[in-house]
Scaffold this motif. Structure first.
Motif, PDB file in Angstrom:
ATOM      1  N   LEU A 493       0.840  -1.198   0.000  1.00 27.45           N
ATOM      2  CA  LEU A 493       0.000   0.000   0.000  1.00 27.45           C
ATOM      3  C   LEU A 493       0.878   1.252   0.000  1.00 27.45           C
ATOM      4  N   ASN A 494       1.922   1.245   0.782  1.00 26.28           N
ATOM      5  CA  ASN A 494       2.852   2.374   0.799  1.00 26.28           C
ATOM      6  C   ASN A 494       3.445   2.596  -0.586  1.00 26.28           C
ATOM      7  N   MET A 495       3.805   1.509  -1.265  1.00 30.45           N
ATOM      8  CA  MET A 495       4.348   1.630  -2.620  1.00 30.45           C
ATOM      9  C   MET A 495       3.325   2.252  -3.570  1.00 30.45           C
ATOM     10  N   VAL A 496       2.087   1.825  -3.484  1.00 24.75           N
ATOM     11  CA  VAL A 496       1.044   2.365  -4.364  1.00 24.75           C
ATOM     12  C   VAL A 496       0.918   3.872  -4.190  1.00 24.75           C
ATOM     13  N   LEU A 497       0.897   4.324  -2.951  1.00 27.46           N
ATOM     14  CA  LEU A 497       0.705   5.739  -2.682  1.00 27.46           C
ATOM     15  C   LEU A 497       1.879   6.577  -3.180  1.00 27.46           C
ATOM     16  N   ASN A 498       3.062   5.997  -3.222  1.00 25.07           N
ATOM     17  CA  ASN A 498       4.244   6.716  -3.702  1.00 25.07           C
ATOM     18  C   ASN A 498       4.462   6.571  -5.203  1.00 25.07           C
ATOM     19  N   ARG A 499       3.996   5.489  -5.771  1.00 24.30           N
ATOM     20  CA  ARG A 499       4.297   5.155  -7.167  1.00 24.30           C
ATOM     21  C   ARG A 499       3.196   5.599  -8.130  1.00 24.30           C
ATOM     22  N   TYR A 500       1.958   5.655  -7.619  1.00 28.26           N
ATOM     23  CA  TYR A 500       0.810   5.912  -8.487  1.00 28.26           C
ATOM     24  C   TYR A 500       0.051   7.155  -8.037  1.00 28.26           C
ATOM     25  N   ASN A 501      -0.911   7.508  -8.860  1.00 26.79           N
ATOM     26  CA  ASN A 501      -1.746   8.674  -8.589  1.00 26.79           C
ATOM     27  C   ASN A 501      -3.032   8.308  -7.864  1.00 26.79           C
ATOM     28  N   GLY A 502      -3.449   7.024  -7.934  1.00 26.85           N
ATOM     29  CA  GLY A 502      -4.726   6.603  -7.384  1.00 26.85           C
ATOM     30  C   GLY A 502      -4.596   5.835  -6.091  1.00 26.85           C
ATOM     31  N   THR A 503      -5.551   4.928  -5.879  1.00 27.00           N
ATOM     32  CA  THR A 503      -5.634   4.188  -4.620  1.00 27.00           C
ATOM     33  C   THR A 503      -5.282   2.714  -4.831  1.00 27.00           C
ATOM     34  N   ALA A 618      -6.743   8.120   2.749  1.00 26.86           N
ATOM     35  CA  ALA A 618      -8.024   8.826   2.875  1.00 26.86           C
ATOM     36  C   ALA A 618      -8.078  10.011   1.916  1.00 26.86           C
ATOM     37  N   ASN A 619      -7.003  10.787   1.854  1.00 30.99           N
ATOM     38  CA  ASN A 619      -6.956  11.924   0.942  1.00 30.99           C
ATOM     39  C   ASN A 619      -6.979  11.470  -0.514  1.00 30.99           C
ATOM     40  N   ARG A 620      -6.256  10.414  -0.813  1.00 34.11           N
ATOM     41  CA  ARG A 620      -6.209   9.927  -2.188  1.00 34.11           C
ATOM     42  C   ARG A 620      -7.578   9.413  -2.630  1.00 34.11           C
ATOM     43  N   TYR A 621      -8.300   8.768  -1.720  1.00 33.46           N
ATOM     44  CA  TYR A 621      -9.646   8.307  -2.079  1.00 33.46           C
ATOM     45  C   TYR A 621     -10.560   9.494  -2.354  1.00 33.46           C
ATOM     46  N   PHE A 622     -10.477  10.511  -1.515  1.00 34.81           N
ATOM     47  CA  PHE A 622     -11.275  11.708  -1.742  1.00 34.81           C
ATOM     48  C   PHE A 622     -10.920  12.347  -3.082  1.00 34.81           C
ATOM     49  N   ALA A 623      -9.628  12.367  -3.404  1.00 36.89           N
ATOM     50  CA  ALA A 623      -9.203  12.927  -4.687  1.00 36.89           C
ATOM     51  C   ALA A 623      -9.802  12.136  -5.850  1.00 36.89           C
ATOM     52  N   SER A 624      -9.787  10.801  -5.759  1.00 36.67           N
ATOM     53  CA  SER A 624     -10.338   9.972  -6.835  1.00 36.67           C
ATOM     54  C   SER A 624     -11.819  10.244  -7.040  1.00 36.67           C
ATOM     55  N   ALA A 625     -12.563  10.275  -5.951  1.00 36.25           N
ATOM     56  CA  ALA A 625     -14.009  10.452  -6.066  1.00 36.25           C
ATOM     57  C   ALA A 625     -14.373  11.870  -6.492  1.00 36.25           C
ATOM     58  N   LEU A 626     -13.711  12.867  -5.909  1.00 34.42           N
ATOM     59  CA  LEU A 626     -14.039  14.258  -6.216  1.00 34.42           C
ATOM     60  C   LEU A 626     -13.555  14.658  -7.605  1.00 34.42           C
ATOM     61  N   CYS A 627     -12.326  14.328  -7.949  1.00 30.17           N
ATOM     62  CA  CYS A 627     -11.789  14.747  -9.244  1.00 30.17           C
ATOM     63  C   CYS A 627     -12.529  14.093 -10.404  1.00 30.17           C
ATOM     64  N   SER A 628     -12.882  12.812 -10.286  1.00 30.46           N
ATOM     65  CA  SER A 628     -13.614  12.151 -11.377  1.00 30.46           C
ATOM     66  C   SER A 628     -15.035  12.700 -11.490  1.00 30.46           C
ATOM     67  N   TRP A 629     -15.634  13.089 -10.367  1.00 30.20           N
ATOM     68  CA  TRP A 629     -16.961  13.730 -10.389  1.00 30.20           C
ATOM     69  C   TRP A 629     -16.878  15.097 -11.050  1.00 30.20           C
ATOM     70  N   TYR A 698     -11.883  10.917   8.934  1.00 29.98           N
ATOM     71  CA  TYR A 698     -10.607  11.564   8.600  1.00 29.98           C
ATOM     72  C   TYR A 698     -10.763  13.026   8.180  1.00 29.98           C
ATOM     73  N   GLY A 699     -11.927  13.617   8.424  1.00 32.82           N
ATOM     74  CA  GLY A 699     -12.184  14.973   7.963  1.00 32.82           C
ATOM     75  C   GLY A 699     -11.135  15.980   8.372  1.00 32.82           C
ATOM     76  N   GLN A 700     -10.561  15.832   9.564  1.00 31.62           N
ATOM     77  CA  GLN A 700      -9.598  16.805  10.072  1.00 31.62           C
ATOM     78  C   GLN A 700      -8.285  16.805   9.297  1.00 31.62           C
ATOM     79  N   VAL A 701      -7.979  15.716   8.588  1.00 26.77           N
ATOM     80  CA  VAL A 701      -6.699  15.652   7.864  1.00 26.77           C
ATOM     81  C   VAL A 701      -6.897  15.719   6.355  1.00 26.77           C
ATOM     82  N   LEU A 702      -8.132  15.936   5.906  1.00 21.89           N
ATOM     83  CA  LEU A 702      -8.394  16.007   4.469  1.00 21.89           C
ATOM     84  C   LEU A 702      -8.042  17.388   3.930  1.00 21.89           C
ATOM     85  N   VAL A 703      -7.399  17.388   2.763  1.00 20.90           N
ATOM     86  CA  VAL A 703      -6.972  18.627   2.104  1.00 20.90           C
ATOM     87  C   VAL A 703      -7.524  18.622   0.680  1.00 20.90           C
TER      88      VAL A 703
END
Length: 751
Positions: A493-503, A618-629, A698-703
């Motif tokens: 999972l750590n590799m995915v977050l560093n290597r890719y743009n998604g989840t 958590a942030n990456r998931y929000f990015a996937s859902a929000l950006c694709s919307w 995770y709302g407090q750490v979402l950007v």
């Protein structure tokens, strides 16, 4: 949609919010029934292979395997085979069959099929009606946990989507039960209570989808809808003895991952409504009994020689699935086969296909003997090597373990205390835990793998199922006693977050199947986050490990864990380079930033590695859902401006208002996922549910995310397509019409 369009790590544009109070108005209910526009050539249908046996669990001569359904599917009058089986008839069953018989005894012309479905069937989904939520609260409490103004406003927007997905049975449009009497016939299983549909082609209640829907309903304070969902499931257990895959008669031979007891527990924890247990507990026992009787076998471990009662997915079925009839038919009757399948082989394949659907992962290389056979553009050869029934799944047995521990807790104290039942569930859970750790846990690779009954060994394919035991309370001693091992378990999972743009993807194999790379599914992001939350503090306080200067985060993964070399991993496309990022070495970690990752939120001082991974995912998931919307037309008045028509033309969304997709891409947060036997669906129940849960937890750490520049993507993709196709090895996709014609020739020769 932007399915398959790659993301780049430059030319990104920040999504900025204009500060404004969120609207408190209740969204309006908009429901549309998509009545298919049937069109076909006026040519004769190809010859058919012999009909499969009548399935005793599905006796309808219209909506179940039989001559009418097979003929209509071979005419291809709808692009989605699910359409015809979701359309109630406009005439009695006898009249529809009579109308079909009038022309089907000789050569059938496609135009005759068009006339039949136009005159004898109504619009799909008419048995359901929208429900206006009288108690809808536009400002549930969880929104207070999201300080970012854009993300708060968008979370509130997603919260409002429930009003578009709530349904009830339309009593005025129902057909009588059974197939012999009445003015019409339908495949719909009427429900007594309101419910949430996933969306798109999934216009009925589904089993395991509802777990993540309920997570969102709880955050939205729609406790009555969550209760109604559970009541519907209890009605089904009373009626059928188990919870079917979904609310149609063609699903009555299979279930899905048994999440009912966990839904019940989460609902009671959120509401303290223990009164529901008086009805629910006996029915929970009935469901577990069904799984024990119909899906459990004894497995002797080759590692310890101990035997365990373990569950597997195994559907008794010898015909194409009605909702995917043409797809299954063409998989079994592929004209490219040098030796056609015989009747017994076809029946076995149909059973495996239905069993794959029961897993919820339909389909994945996880359950396939030769996952890359045929290439990613032709998955039929791989699907013919499905081996679902001979696998002991990590996910299923972990879910059942948790179900028993939940019931043990319910029976241990309070109004429903029963020491005998508590002890029984404790013993069953203990035995399951031992079996999971013996058969499925590889302590050297630090991961869980399904156990293969054919090879009598663990499979080697690394999948997101490895997170299920942690989520359900099974953490091996090797992990709880070592911070290094604990991180090793999550290092992919750590590799995915560093290597890719998604989840996190389902697997790292790009097979063309939808439960493989490059797809990343909302439930798995939730489960990975919950698995991280389950770790004890003593192994999570250290900072994130980093690779040496000459290595990438791939090198932090335990040897053999993902069973792939680094250069065999899926690529990450980079805009303006007309190529993927380098596949090895530190240059492969293109999403790495100082202390965090792209769209991973902001690091904090003293943050432990598990907290960091949670924040980033958590942030990456929000990015996937929000950006694709946003990329498909989504906007929020005075908060998030709509993209220009030029930008939206890239995603063919000029007339769209934003899609919440069922799945996402590992490499493009602007995109939906891709692949599979149906087009990507929007709606979408579990996507919305996970968004709301992430916002709450995770709302407090979402950007606010940085979304890719659609025009830059389009320009780069256009230039790349001119040069990137040489040397391709995948078998080209073949149209269904060509395949059907070849099947017809084969059928005629065999007649």
């Amino acid at each position: 949609m932007l399915a398959g369009v790659p993301f780049a790590l430059c030319f990104i544009q920040a999504v900025r919010a204009v500060p404004q109070a969120a609207s408190s108005s209740t969204p309006s209910v908009v429901v549309s029934t998509a009545v298919a526009s049937a069109s076909a050539l006026s040519s004769a249908l190809s010859s058919q292979v012999p009909l499969p046996p009548v399935q005793p669990w599905c006796p309808s001569e219209i909506f179940c395997a039989g001559r009418l359904l097979q003929t209509v599917n071979l005419a291809e009058v709808y692009t989605d085979p699910k359409t015809i089986v979701d359309k109630p008839t406009s005439k009695s069953s006898q009249q529809v069959l009579s109308d079909f018989a009038a022309f089907s005894n000789g050569t059938v012309v496609e135009g005759e099929i068009v006339s039949l479905v136009d005159s004898d069937f109504r619009g799909e989904g008419l048995e359901l009606e929208a429900v206006t939520l009288a108690n809808f609260n536009a400002n549930p409490a969880f929104l207070n946990n999201v300080p970012d103004p854009l993300l708060k406003s968008w979370s509130q927007t997603v919260h409002g989507f429930w009003t578009q997905l709530i349904r009830a049975t339309n009593e005025s449009a129902l057909c009588p039960e059974g197939t012999e009497l009445g003015s019409c016939e339908s495949s719909f299983v009427p429900l007594n209570h309101t419910f949430v549909i996933p969306g798109g082609r999934f216009r009925e209640q589904y089993y395991w989808d509802s777990y993540w829907i309920i997570q969102g309903l709880i955050q939205s304070e729609l406790y009555d809808i969550a209760n109604n969902t559970l009541q519907n499931f209890m009605d089904e257990i009373e009626l059928f003895g188990f919870i079917p895959n979904g609310g149609r008669i063609y699903y009555l031979n299979r279930s899905q991952p048994p999440m009912f007891i966990r839904m019940l527990s989460d609902y009671v924890s959120a509401t303290n409504d223990t009164a529901i247990l008086s009805r629910a507990l006996p029915l929970a026992e009935a469901e577990l009994s069904w799984w024990a009787t119909n899906r459990t076998l004894s497995v002797t471990s080759p590692y310890t020689n101990k035997s365990y009662a373990m569950a597997h997915y195994a559907v008794d079925n010898s015909a194409p699935r009605p909702e995917s009839y043409l797809t299954d038919y063409l998989t079994a009757n592929d004209p490219t086969l040098s030796v056609p399948l015989n009747e017994s082989q076809r029946a076995d394949l149909y059973s495996e296909l239905a069993s794959g659907a029961e897993t919820g992962w339909d389909y994945s290389s996880r359950f396939i003997s030769q996952p890359l056979l045929g290439g990613s553009n032709n998955t039929n050869p791989a699907l013919r090597t499905l081996n679902v029934k001979s696998n002991i799944p990590t996910c299923l047995n972990s879910i059942l373990y948790k179900a028993h521990t939940i019931l043990e807790d319910f029976y241990s104290s309070g109004s429903y205390a029963n020491s005998t039942l508590a002890s029984s569930h404790q013993q069953t859970a203990s035995q399951l835990r031992e079996g999971i750790l013996d058969l499925l846990w590889d302590k050297s690779k630090l991961a869980f793998y399904d156990f293969n009954l054919t090879s009598q060994s663990r499979n080697s394919i690394y999948t997101a199922a490895t997170f299920y035991p942690f989520w359900n309370g099974i953490i091996p001693n090797e992990v709880v006693s070592s911070s290094s091992n604990a991180f090793g378990f999550f290092s992919a999972l750590n590799m995915v977050l560093n290597r890719y743009n998604g989840t996190m993807p389902v697997t790292f194999l790009d097979s063309g199947l939808q439960w493989d790379a490059p797809n990343a599914w909302p439930p798995h992001q939730y489960i990975a986050l919950e698995a991280l939350r389950a770790l004890p503090a003593n192994v999570t306080s250290a900072g994130l490990p980093t690779p040496s200067g000459s290595q990438s985060t791939f090198d932090l993964i335990p040897a053999g864990q993902i069973n792939l070399t680094e250069d065999a991993l899926p690529g990450q496309f980079i805009i303006n380079t007309a190529a993927n990022a380098t596949k090895t070495g530190p240059g492969a970690d293109v999403s790495t930033l100082s202390g965090t990752v792209v769209n991973g939120g902001n690091a904090t001082e003293g943050e432990g590695w598990a907290a960091a991974l949670q924040r980033e995912l958590a942030n990456r998931y929000f990015a996937s859902a929000l950006c694709s919307w946003h990329a498909t037309g989504g906007s929020i008045p005075n908060v998030l401006p709509r993209l220009s028509d030029q930008e939206l033309n890239v995603t063919q969304s000029v007339n769209n208002t934003g899609n919440m997709f069922e799945k996402f891409s590992i490499g493009d947060v602007d995109s939906s996922g891709s692949g599979g036997e149906y087009t990507v669906q929007a709606g979408f129940g579990w996507t919305n549910g996970v968004v709301l849960w992430v916002a709450s937890v995770y709302g407090q750490v979402l950007v606010a995310p940085h979304c890719p520049d659609l025009l830059a993507i389009a320009n780069s993709t256009a230039s790349t397509s001119k040069t990137s196709n040489s040397g391709a090895t995948d078998v080209p996709a073949i149209s269904k019409s060509v395949i059907l014609a070849a099947v017809g020739v084969l059928a005629a020769l065999l007649a």
